[in-house]
Design a protein around this motif. Sequence first.
Motif, PDB file in Angstrom:
ATOM      1  N   THR A 172      -9.811 -74.585  10.766  1.00  0.00           N
ATOM      2  CA  THR A 172     -10.087 -74.644   9.544  1.00  0.00           C
ATOM      3  C   THR A 172      -9.502 -75.926   8.950  1.00  0.00           C
ATOM      4  O   THR A 172     -10.125 -77.148   8.677  1.00  0.00           O
ATOM      5  CB  THR A 172     -10.312 -74.356   8.324  1.00  0.00           C
ATOM      6  OG1 THR A 172     -11.274 -73.068   9.588  1.00  0.00           O
ATOM      7  CG2 THR A 172     -10.587 -74.114   7.117  1.00  0.00           C
ATOM      8  N   GLY A 173      -8.131 -75.977   8.921  1.00  0.00           N
ATOM      9  CA  GLY A 173      -6.790 -77.283   9.290  1.00  0.00           C
ATOM     10  C   GLY A 173      -7.110 -78.262   9.968  1.00  0.00           C
ATOM     11  O   GLY A 173      -7.175 -79.494   8.977  1.00  0.00           O
ATOM     12  N   VAL A 174      -7.490 -78.536  11.101  1.00  0.00           N
ATOM     13  CA  VAL A 174      -8.174 -79.777  12.325  1.00  0.00           C
ATOM     14  C   VAL A 174      -9.179 -80.003  11.279  1.00  0.00           C
ATOM     15  O   VAL A 174      -9.386 -81.302  11.181  1.00  0.00           O
ATOM     16  CB  VAL A 174      -8.216 -79.259  13.517  1.00  0.00           C
ATOM     17  CG1 VAL A 174      -8.152 -80.294  15.084  1.00  0.00           C
ATOM     18  CG2 VAL A 174      -6.958 -79.326  14.165  1.00  0.00           C
ATOM     19  N   ALA A 175     -10.077 -79.259  11.067  1.00  0.00           N
ATOM     20  CA  ALA A 175     -11.500 -80.209  10.688  1.00  0.00           C
ATOM     21  C   ALA A 175     -11.537 -80.564   9.830  1.00  0.00           C
ATOM     22  O   ALA A 175     -12.032 -81.501   9.505  1.00  0.00           O
ATOM     23  CB  ALA A 175     -12.520 -78.912  11.126  1.00  0.00           C
ATOM     24  N   VAL A 176     -10.665 -80.076   8.559  1.00  0.00           N
ATOM     25  CA  VAL A 176     -10.596 -79.691   7.211  1.00  0.00           C
ATOM     26  C   VAL A 176      -9.714 -81.580   6.899  1.00  0.00           C
ATOM     27  O   VAL A 176     -10.236 -82.602   6.511  1.00  0.00           O
ATOM     28  CB  VAL A 176      -9.769 -79.708   5.898  1.00  0.00           C
ATOM     29  CG1 VAL A 176      -8.884 -80.256   5.012  1.00  0.00           C
ATOM     30  CG2 VAL A 176     -10.996 -78.656   5.672  1.00  0.00           C
ATOM     31  N   LEU A 177      -8.941 -81.907   7.910  1.00  0.00           N
ATOM     32  CA  LEU A 177      -8.150 -83.281   8.013  1.00  0.00           C
ATOM     33  C   LEU A 177      -8.409 -84.346   9.003  1.00  0.00           C
ATOM     34  O   LEU A 177      -7.868 -85.273   9.097  1.00  0.00           O
ATOM     35  CB  LEU A 177      -5.895 -82.994   8.050  1.00  0.00           C
ATOM     36  CG  LEU A 177      -5.689 -81.914   7.395  1.00  0.00           C
ATOM     37  CD1 LEU A 177      -4.291 -80.734   7.610  1.00  0.00           C
ATOM     38  CD2 LEU A 177      -5.548 -82.665   5.966  1.00  0.00           C
ATOM     39  N   LEU A 178      -9.016 -84.164   9.746  1.00  0.00           N
ATOM     40  CA  LEU A 178     -10.536 -84.604  10.482  1.00  0.00           C
ATOM     41  C   LEU A 178     -10.136 -85.888  10.064  1.00  0.00           C
ATOM     42  O   LEU A 178     -10.420 -87.158  10.928  1.00  0.00           O
ATOM     43  CB  LEU A 178     -10.756 -83.994  11.626  1.00  0.00           C
ATOM     44  CG  LEU A 178     -11.761 -85.317  12.616  1.00  0.00           C
ATOM     45  CD1 LEU A 178     -10.747 -85.863  13.228  1.00  0.00           C
ATOM     46  CD2 LEU A 178     -12.735 -84.577  13.517  1.00  0.00           C
ATOM     47  N   PRO A 179     -11.344 -86.588   8.372  1.00  0.00           N
ATOM     48  CA  PRO A 179     -11.580 -87.875   8.172  1.00  0.00           C
ATOM     49  C   PRO A 179     -10.311 -88.301   7.850  1.00  0.00           C
ATOM     50  O   PRO A 179     -10.330 -90.014   7.903  1.00  0.00           O
ATOM     51  CB  PRO A 179     -12.095 -87.473   6.875  1.00  0.00           C
ATOM     52  CG  PRO A 179     -12.867 -85.789   7.300  1.00  0.00           C
ATOM     53  CD  PRO A 179     -11.771 -85.063   8.253  1.00  0.00           C
TER      54      PRO A 179
END
Length: 502
Positions: free
Chosen positions: A41-48
């Motif tokens: 979740t952390g990687v997905a949320v901060l990807l942008p």
Amino acid sequence: MLDNLILGFQTALTLENVLWCAVGVVLGTVIGLLPGLGSTTGVAVLLPLTFVMEPVTALIMLAGIYYGAQYGGTITSVLISTPGEAASVVTTLDGYQMAKRGRAGAALAISAIGSFIAAIISLALLMALAPPLASIALEFQPVEMFAIMILGLVIVVTFQGGALVRGGLMAALGLLVATVGIFPGTGSTQRFTFDNVNLLSGIPFVEVMIGIFALGEVLYQIRVGAAKPIRARFKDMVIKRKDITDSMPAILRGSGIGFLLGMLPGAGSTLASFMSYGIERRVSKNKANFGKGAIEGVASPESANNAAANANFVPTLALGIPGGATTAVLLGAFTIFGIQPGPQLFETQPELVWGLLVSFFIGNVLLLVLNLPLAPVFAQMLRIPYGYLYPIILLTSLVGAYSVGNNMFSVWLVLIFGVLGYLMKELDLPLAPFVLGLVLGPLFEKALVQTSAIGQGDLGVVFQSPIAVGVLLLAVVMVLLPRLVGLARGALRRRKEQALVG
């Protein structure tokens, strides 16, 4: 090889890349601390946020979040029996018991040391052997993965020692809970959903984990009467040289097991940590203390967890096949930046690949430097009176559960499984087999369906694979060996008694 390493250090040691690597591991640690988030979740949320960066810088930061979250999940597992990451579930078994005995600082410190050593070992293997290991990993098709899943269940069930039957029943219950949702064989058949749309995708693991461990533990402690806050001296929370010496074999074994399982697509860090703990409990000289606060019970799964996280990049980089959920998100990041992982990546993008791999080493050094001195400081949290600490745990758990799906259904699931966790503790039922049954359930069923399809309904196809046969034989040995050893010891004891009588 040496030229590639030099290129990697030249890339990773730029001020910008080191800075974003540090930001990644710090963010990852914070994300791992929060129940319900986790590295994926952390990687997905901060990807942008990384779209404006250079590709290598962005990937270094995202990778830092990945392995930083592994350690963050350990902190809450040890201190309040609330795993922030699925792979940290096993750490609660001995880490939380160490915390209750005033040794939380030592548990957190050995976790940081074990993770660092595992990272160094796995990175050395990853750099030297990634392409050939990827081709070996490709040999593990559904038939072989089916055998691996059986071995994983056998190891976790048998590490319950004398509670073999209870361990088997709890693993079966976990597998049963995992069947809720859509049957993977058809993609449309509903099972045990009771026409509730929230259950179509199954019972989420995060909510179960929070309920069983965090809420269940709080309810149980309230029932038995909360103990007094830990008043251990600061120096008692610092790791001793003997702790490191005792843990070193477990760290090395965990690193090897974690790397081997981590490079298999789909196996992931969670299975590696469970299997490492199970094997360590069998071979350790201190096996009687496992589950009661054995430091090896923290060192082994934490090392396996970190080694598996790094090994996940073997199929990701060399084949373009994600090794787990988080590397699947990272694979999406590669695509966004116009990079195609695969066999040619090491040749076409050496600066990116070797810069990323070397950044793992830098990130783990930063984690060690940041977290080793802070381990006793984190442990001071246990000095808070439980009358204040329990409401904080409950609030954090319920907010974390709500944040997963942004609905109250997740909160109700946490409450239901919290009661179930409390009952398990009251009845002294082992939690680990239930959790692993739930984790392996979807993977086990998928491998079973695919194996059945390959054999056209005949599961005998498993015995046509030498790898699968070898894995199944190992599972049989794991079940029978303790009994054979027990019978041999009994016969030897009786022979000695007869000789004395004679």
